[in-house]
Design an enzyme around this catalytic site. Structure first.
Site, PDB file in Angstrom:
ATOM      1  N   GLN A   1       0.808  -1.223   0.000  1.00  0.00           N
ATOM      2  CA  GLN A   1       0.000   0.000   0.000  1.00  0.00           C
ATOM      3  C   GLN A   1       0.846   1.280   0.000  1.00  0.00           C
ATOM      4  O   GLN A   1       0.307   2.374  -0.125  1.00  0.00           O
ATOM      5  CB  GLN A   1      -0.918   0.029   1.231  1.00  0.00           C
ATOM      6  CG  GLN A   1      -2.368  -0.202   0.880  1.00  0.00           C
ATOM      7  CD  GLN A   1      -2.705  -1.670   0.991  1.00  0.00           C
ATOM      8  OE1 GLN A   1      -2.737  -2.203   2.081  1.00  0.00           O
ATOM      9  NE2 GLN A   1      -2.944  -2.305  -0.135  1.00  0.00           N
ATOM     10  N   ASN A   2       2.147   1.146   0.190  1.00  0.00           N
ATOM     11  CA  ASN A   2       2.991   2.337   0.168  1.00  0.00           C
ATOM     12  C   ASN A   2       3.034   2.869  -1.266  1.00  0.00           C
ATOM     13  O   ASN A   2       3.196   2.105  -2.214  1.00  0.00           O
ATOM     14  CB  ASN A   2       4.401   2.001   0.666  1.00  0.00           C
ATOM     15  CG  ASN A   2       5.226   3.241   0.934  1.00  0.00           C
ATOM     16  OD1 ASN A   2       5.467   4.041   0.030  1.00  0.00           O
ATOM     17  ND2 ASN A   2       5.656   3.413   2.166  1.00  0.00           N
ATOM     18  N   LYS A   3       2.883   4.170  -1.432  1.00  0.00           N
ATOM     19  CA  LYS A   3       2.781   4.777  -2.770  1.00  0.00           C
ATOM     20  C   LYS A   3       4.129   5.201  -3.365  1.00  0.00           C
ATOM     21  O   LYS A   3       4.182   5.792  -4.437  1.00  0.00           O
ATOM     22  CB  LYS A   3       1.844   5.998  -2.723  1.00  0.00           C
ATOM     23  CG  LYS A   3       0.414   5.647  -2.320  1.00  0.00           C
ATOM     24  CD  LYS A   3      -0.191   4.629  -3.261  1.00  0.00           C
ATOM     25  CE  LYS A   3      -1.611   4.293  -2.897  1.00  0.00           C
ATOM     26  NZ  LYS A   3      -2.025   2.994  -3.388  1.00  0.00           N
TER      27      LYS A   3
END
Length: 161
Positions: free
Chosen positions: A40-42
């Site tokens: 989920q880290n962008k």
């Protein structure tokens, strides 16, 4: 006693012009042994969109894209104690040798901090008026809940270098 965790070695070479600093890897990143390993880290999505590259899940390919665009990665914290992945849970931290890294790589023209913790720590390490410009960027962590669009707009500052 909490477990002590450690950051990864810096990813940098003589062509690197931009240094991106995080605080210290989260649980998922440590499990995978990859920078920004949480799905989920962008971070990777932002980097690939900034440089109009096709996003890939392959870590070696991701690192090669950073290399292609002269980007180095590291963390401000060498080791610390932390439960979970929250920066607010960091205790007994030991700083990375940022100044030495920059001396060995005079090609670095700007430092971008991925989130407030890394920015605050960097100022403690280097001082506020360091010779290289330092920028605070919004954290790419899923825990930092501003929209992707707002994060992406701020991260465009990297393109000036």
């Amino acid at each position: 006693m909490q477990n002590r965790i450690s950051s990864f070695p810096p990813f940098i070479d003589q062509q690197s012009k931009i240094l991106i600093l995080g605080s210290i890897p989260g649980v998922k990143s440590l499990e995978k042994q990859q920078y920004y390993g949480h799905p989920q880290n962008k971070f990777w999505k932002i980097i690939f969109e900034l440089f109009k590259e096709e996003l890939t899940e392959n870590y070696d390919d991701r690192i090669n894209i950073l290399k292609k665009h002269n980007i180095a990665l590291w963390d401000v914290i060498d080791s610390c104690e932390r439960k979970g992945s929250l920066d607010s849970e960091i205790k007994n931290e030991k700083a990375n040798q940022i100044e030495e890294l920059l001396e060995q790589h005079p090609n670095i023209k700007a430092i971008f901090c991925n989130g407030g913790k890394s920015y605050k720590n960097l100022h403690k390490i280097l001082g506020k008026n360091f010779r290289i410009p330092m920028y605070l960027l919004p954290s790419t962590s899923p825990l930092h809940t501003i929209s992707f669009e707002r994060k992406f707009e701020d991260w465009k500052k990297i393109l000036n270098y």
